[in-house]
Design a protein around this motif. Structure first.
Motif, PDB file in Angstrom:
ATOM      1  N   ALA A 228       0.832  -1.209   0.000  1.00 11.81           N
ATOM      2  CA  ALA A 228       0.000   0.000   0.000  1.00 11.81           C
ATOM      3  C   ALA A 228       0.865   1.256   0.000  1.00 11.81           C
ATOM      4  O   ALA A 228       0.558   2.244  -0.676  1.00 11.81           O
ATOM      5  CB  ALA A 228      -0.934   0.001   1.204  1.00 11.81           C
ATOM      6  N   ARG A 229       1.970   1.236   0.750  1.00  9.65           N
ATOM      7  CA  ARG A 229       2.886   2.384   0.746  1.00  9.65           C
ATOM      8  C   ARG A 229       3.533   2.565  -0.622  1.00  9.65           C
ATOM      9  O   ARG A 229       3.672   3.687  -1.119  1.00  9.65           O
ATOM     10  CB  ARG A 229       3.959   2.193   1.814  1.00  9.65           C
ATOM     11  N   LEU A 234       3.900   5.358  -5.932  1.00  9.82           N
ATOM     12  CA  LEU A 234       3.727   5.288  -7.385  1.00  9.82           C
ATOM     13  C   LEU A 234       2.718   6.326  -7.865  1.00  9.82           C
ATOM     14  O   LEU A 234       2.932   6.970  -8.905  1.00  9.82           O
ATOM     15  CB  LEU A 234       3.267   3.887  -7.794  1.00  9.82           C
ATOM     16  N   ARG A 235       1.641   6.483  -7.150  1.00  5.46           N
ATOM     17  CA  ARG A 235       0.605   7.432  -7.575  1.00  5.46           C
ATOM     18  C   ARG A 235       1.115   8.869  -7.546  1.00  5.46           C
ATOM     19  O   ARG A 235       0.560   9.732  -8.230  1.00  5.46           O
ATOM     20  CB  ARG A 235      -0.635   7.302  -6.685  1.00  5.46           C
ATOM     21  N   ILE A 246      10.577   1.588  -8.680  1.00  2.28           N
ATOM     22  CA  ILE A 246       9.674   1.060  -7.645  1.00  2.28           C
ATOM     23  C   ILE A 246       8.975  -0.194  -8.138  1.00  2.28           C
ATOM     24  O   ILE A 246       8.908  -1.211  -7.441  1.00  2.28           O
ATOM     25  CB  ILE A 246       8.648   2.128  -7.241  1.00  2.28           C
ATOM     26  N   ALA A 247       8.440  -0.132  -9.363  1.00  3.77           N
ATOM     27  CA  ALA A 247       7.667  -1.265  -9.884  1.00  3.77           C
ATOM     28  C   ALA A 247       8.534  -2.495 -10.092  1.00  3.77           C
ATOM     29  O   ALA A 247       8.167  -3.614  -9.695  1.00  3.77           O
ATOM     30  CB  ALA A 247       6.980  -0.875 -11.192  1.00  3.77           C
ATOM     31  N   TRP A 275       0.336   5.355 -15.032  1.00  7.83           N
ATOM     32  CA  TRP A 275       1.565   4.950 -14.348  1.00  7.83           C
ATOM     33  C   TRP A 275       1.334   3.682 -13.518  1.00  7.83           C
ATOM     34  O   TRP A 275       2.238   2.858 -13.383  1.00  7.83           O
ATOM     35  CB  TRP A 275       2.085   6.074 -13.454  1.00  7.83           C
ATOM     36  N   LEU A 276       0.133   3.510 -12.977  1.00 12.08           N
ATOM     37  CA  LEU A 276      -0.181   2.264 -12.274  1.00 12.08           C
ATOM     38  C   LEU A 276      -0.309   1.115 -13.268  1.00 12.08           C
ATOM     39  O   LEU A 276       0.117  -0.013 -12.980  1.00 12.08           O
ATOM     40  CB  LEU A 276      -1.474   2.418 -11.464  1.00 12.08           C
ATOM     41  N   ARG A 277      -0.868   1.387 -14.436  1.00 14.13           N
ATOM     42  CA  ARG A 277      -0.959   0.335 -15.450  1.00 14.13           C
ATOM     43  C   ARG A 277       0.443  -0.076 -15.909  1.00 14.13           C
ATOM     44  O   ARG A 277       0.730  -1.257 -16.084  1.00 14.13           O
ATOM     45  CB  ARG A 277      -1.806   0.808 -16.634  1.00 14.13           C
TER      46      ARG A 277
END
Length: 376
Positions: A228-229, A234-235, A246-247, A275-277
């Motif tokens: 979650a952090r 990322l967001r 990070i990913a 960016w999450l995708r």
């Protein structure tokens, strides 16, 4: 008379102490609105940014932070921010993302709303935050002399960023992070992750990069709740310079160690934030590069994103395919051939880069092209 009703609700919420939560129904009942839990949600939604009302302390009857849509809260993932605010106050979430209401629910009949065993921890909250702020300030002060104004200007322009840049090269920054950790060999997971979040809130590029470096150096400490952090970071990244590290190097290994977390990647793959995708795709990269990994999950993600026009999505799909082709070219060939008409030129160019000659071809006629942009 919504305003009077809202003020009654706010008066109740303001009584909830740090380190405690109340449910929507509980707040409604205390405000004299029994059975009107929705009114509490409407009232909290109406709060202006920066309101002192501790809205984050109100959760649903299952002990969960209620998810909101982009239209509800002005951006994707506001529940992540709410969870962080609660965690900073000492409220812990279980593996299923739920708060133990038996432990953390506020009882207004108790003195101050706190049980004796929780009172001391709640009082430490402000002092702990002040201590973390001092730590961040010390790190910033130690990094500034290492910077170069000329390099800072160049990096800021290259990344097209609104952040402040100090102009510190990666080797020097990495060395500083490792030296900082070497002086603190007993650092624990809680301190490490709270520090990363505190660094990320400062709009200085090198502090965010420092956060990534210390997490990478101690990533064996990370556990499932820390995803979650990482999502929160990322967001707020909005740049491949942070998202990719990070990913690939933090989220990917964490999911590999804890396979049940792969479901979070499924959600990311359909997130409104590209960016999450991209992160969902790249989190699968390392094990796929080694010749293992979740190929079927990647194919599902990629298939759903092939028609996207966003360069960073197209490039990420091609990047993963390129790395897979080094060990398992047959998988990439089987993916590419039936989809040539759907692949953008940038995706196809990356995908076939290391395929044997018979597996290559020019981009299909009419394939979408993309102006070259940063990112791998």
């Amino acid at each position: 008379m919504p305003h009077r009703t809202y003020h009654r609700i706010y008066a109740v919420v303001e009584r909830i102490p740090a380190g405690r939560v109340a449910t929507y129904g509980q707040v409604a009942a205390l405000a004299g609105l029994a059975g009107q839990a929705r009114q509490v949600g409407y009232a909290l939604h109406a709060l202006s940014d920066g309101s002192p009302v501790p809205w984050q302390r109100v959760i649903n009857a299952r002990g969960e932070v209620s998810p909101r849509t982009e239209s509800d809260a002005g951006g994707p993932g506001p529940e992540i921010y709410q969870r962080f605010l609660l965690e900073e106050e000492g409220v812990m979430f279980g593996a299923a993302g739920r708060v133990d209401l038996g432990r953390y629910r506020w009882d207004p009949d108790e003195e101050g709303g706190l049980r004796p065993r929780r009172r001391r921890k709640a009082r430490r909250g402000p002092a702990r935050r002040e201590g973390m702020d001092r730590l961040v300030a010390e790190i910033e002060a130690s990094l500034r002399p290492l910077g170069s104004p000329r390099r800072a200007a160049g990096e800021k322009a290259y990344l097209k960023s609104d952040l402040e840049f100090l102009g510190i090269g990666t080797p020097a920054l990495r060395s500083a992070a490792r030296a900082w950790l070497a002086a603190r060999p007993a650092i624990d997971r809680t301190t490490l992750t709270r520090l990363a979040v505190a660094l990320w809130r400062v709009e200085i590029h090198e502090l965010r990069a420092f956060a990534i470096e210390v997490l990478l150096a101690r990533q064996e400490l990370l556990r499932a709740p820390d995803l979650a952090r990482l999502e929160w970071m990322l967001r707020r990244s909005r740049s491949w310079a942070y998202v990719d590290a990070i990913a690939i190097r933090l989220v990917g290994p964490l999911v590999e160690r804890t396979p049940r977390l792969a479901g979070r990647l499924d959600r990311w793959s359909a997130d409104p934030d590209f960016w999450l995708r991209r992160s969902a795709l790249l989190a699968l990269l390392l094990p796929l590069r080694r010749g293992g990994g979740d190929w079927e999950r990647f194919v599902g993600f990629a298939d759903a994103m092939l028609e996207e026009r966003e360069f960073f999505i197209r490039k990420a799909i091609g990047w993963v395919l390129r790395e897979v082709s080094k060990k398992r070219p047959e998988l990439v060939r089987a993916f590419v051939e039936p989809r040539r008409g759907r692949l953008s030129s940038v995706t196809l160019r990356e995908a076939v880069k290391y395929l044997p000659a018979r597996g290559r071809s020019s981009p299909p006629a009419g394939a979408a092209s993309s102006r070259r942009r940063p990112g791998r």
